[in-house]
Design an enzyme around this catalytic site. Structure first.
Site, mmCIF file in Angstrom:
data_model
loop_
_atom_site.group_PDB
_atom_site.id
_atom_site.type_symbol
_atom_site.label_atom_id
_atom_site.label_comp_id
_atom_site.label_asym_id
_atom_site.label_seq_id
_atom_site.Cartn_x
_atom_site.Cartn_y
_atom_site.Cartn_z
ATOM 1 N N VAL A 96 0.723 -1.277 0.131
ATOM 2 C CA VAL A 96 -0.068 -0.075 0.136
ATOM 3 C C VAL A 96 0.747 1.301 0.052
ATOM 4 O O VAL A 96 0.372 2.296 0.140
ATOM 5 C CB VAL A 96 -0.846 -0.025 1.113
ATOM 6 C CG1 VAL A 96 -2.275 -1.118 0.845
ATOM 7 C CG2 VAL A 96 -0.280 -0.162 2.484
ATOM 8 N N LYS A 97 2.010 1.255 -0.310
ATOM 9 C CA LYS A 97 2.798 2.406 -0.304
ATOM 10 C C LYS A 97 3.016 3.161 -1.684
ATOM 11 O O LYS A 97 2.340 2.597 -2.735
ATOM 12 C CB LYS A 97 4.438 2.049 0.029
ATOM 13 C CG LYS A 97 4.422 1.417 1.580
ATOM 14 C CD LYS A 97 4.212 2.602 2.384
ATOM 15 C CE LYS A 97 4.490 2.520 4.062
ATOM 16 N NZ LYS A 97 3.982 1.388 5.111
ATOM 17 N N THR A 98 3.680 4.064 -1.828
ATOM 18 C CA THR A 98 3.685 5.138 -3.072
ATOM 19 C C THR A 98 4.135 4.197 -4.204
ATOM 20 O O THR A 98 3.382 4.319 -5.224
ATOM 21 C CB THR A 98 4.730 6.345 -3.094
ATOM 22 O OG1 THR A 98 4.376 6.793 -1.770
ATOM 23 C CG2 THR A 98 4.462 7.163 -4.021
#
Ligand SMILES: *Cc1c(COP(=O)(O)O)cnc(C)c1O
Length: 396
Positions: free
Chosen positions: A185-187
């Site tokens: 769920v990170k950039t």
């Protein structure tokens, strides 16, 4: 954000390169891998993108922080100053090297308050770890000055802020070292993965060894490598690195979309006089993964978050959240570990059974963050901005 929204043929191609050779490990197998080195390639791409001398990939952001703390010599008896608002991994890593977390207040940047940091320094302080929360930066000039004055290590937890910058320098590259997460769920994502960046060669060499059983990686025969230090296994696989390689090439597109969408949301909310925004020490470097704002009263923030959710918008009201703010970290406060802490650490942790953080509470109880997604079309963005304004107004 998050990068998985734009998973496509580019990621599939990189993964297939690895599947074609069947070599999933980042080290060795020089013949059968037929020139495919995804982890190495991604490390080079990140170093180039962030303008930093060294990048070392590992299996997660948690592994990155643990590895770099060990490489920086942070261990038993050392105190690491960190903020009350972060992800639980920040203190997990401090525990994992046997050091002592010292939690201090955040300010309206939603990151470490430099004055609170200076007030918390003791003869045992070894490092200051700002956490660049929700895509944007801590006040790095102030924190750097404090670290220089007291000769402390400045370690950036930039796990949530890949691609953001402060005064022209990429977050993660300003202190002695920085850590990123490439979890799902990170950039940008590797599915699971993390990275350490540093301009210090010794720190890099130690990270490289720590994350692979202490191997010095100097010879051609892995079995004959020397082990100058004890290490562990925090390696990334070639499959995960392959995903990240496709994703890092999309970073500029992600940032452009996020910044454009965030501006529309922010402009819309600016029309409401009761709304104040998270302070950004360098607004131009914001990766714009989230819009953070404050309302005058806790009750209004709670009501606004509920109204946003009812309207189908995502609203993070961190004050009630179990993972990101100290208020509900019961396992931290009670030292609920599965195996015993060292005696000194156990003693130092007693304080958190009772300690309160009224300054952080006063901010976090009035704060809402809303994530900026990549997949929304222009019409959706407009509608969401309208819904956001109506939800917030309904709570005032
Ligand atoms: C995600 C995150 C981490 C840990 O990353 P993982 O890859 O999930 O282990 C550490 N710190 C912060 C601030 C994070 O958001």
């Amino acid at each position: 954000m998050p990068g998985y929204e734009f998973f496509g043929p580019e990621e599939r191609k990189e993964i297939n390169d690895v599947l074609d050779t069947g070599i999933f490990m980042r080290y060795g197998f020089d013949g059968p891998r037929k020139g495919i080195w995804k982890a190495k390639e991604l490390e080079q791409a990140i170093s180039q993108k962030l303008n930093v001398a060294h990048t070392h990939l590992v299996s997660s952001g948690t592994a990155a922080l643990t590895t770099v703390m060990a490489a920086l010599g942070i261990g038993a008896g050392d105190e690491v100053i960190m903020p009350t608002f972060t992800f639980v991994a920040s203190f997990e890593c401090i525990f994992s090297v046997g050091a002592t977390p010292v939690l201090v207040d955040v300010d309206d940047t939603l990151t470490l308050d430099p004055k609170a940091v200076e007030a918390a320094i003791t003869p045992r302080t070894k490092a200051v770890m700002p956490v660049h929360m929700c895509g944007a930066m801590a006040d790095m000039d102030a924190l750097k000055a404090i670290c220089e004055k007291y000769k402390l290590i400045l370690l950036e937890d930039a796990c949530q802020s890949f691609g953001a910058s402060y005064k022209g320098k990429a977050l993660g590259t300003i202190g002695h070292a920085g850590a990123f997460s490439f979890d799902f769920v990170k950039t940008i994502t590797c599915a699971e993965g993390g990275g350490i960046v540093t301009n210090d060669e010794e720190t890099y060499i130690k990270c490289d060894a720590y994350a692979d059983h202490g191997h010095d990686h100097l010879g051609v025969d892995r079995g004959a490598d020397l082990h100058p230090y004890v290490g562990y296994n925090y390696r990334i696989s070639e499959l995960h690195a392959a995903v990240g390689l496709a994703q890092v090439r999309k970073l500029d597109t992600f940032l452009e979309i996020q910044r454009k969408t965030k501006k529309i949301f922010k402009d819309a909310l600016s029309a409401i006089p009761e709304v104040s925004f998270r302070r950004l020490p360098d607004a131009s470097g914001d990766s714009a993964t989230f819009l953070g704002f404050f309302l005058p009263e806790e009750s209004q923030a709670r009501a606004a978050a509920a109204a946003m959710k009812a309207a189908g918008l995502a609203a993070f009201y961190w004050f009630d959240n179990n993972w990101h703010y100290i208020r509900n970290w019961e396992h931290f406060k009670q030292s609920s570990v599965m195996s015993r802490f060292a005696p000194g650490l156990q003693q130092a942790m007693e304080l958190y059974k009772v300690k309160q953080f009224p300054v952080s509470d006063a901010l976090m109880s009035r704060c809402i963050c809303t994530p900026i997604n990549l997949g929304w079309n222009e019409e959706e963005v407009k509608q969401r901005a309208e819904k956001l304004v109506n939800a917030v107004k309904s709570a005032l």
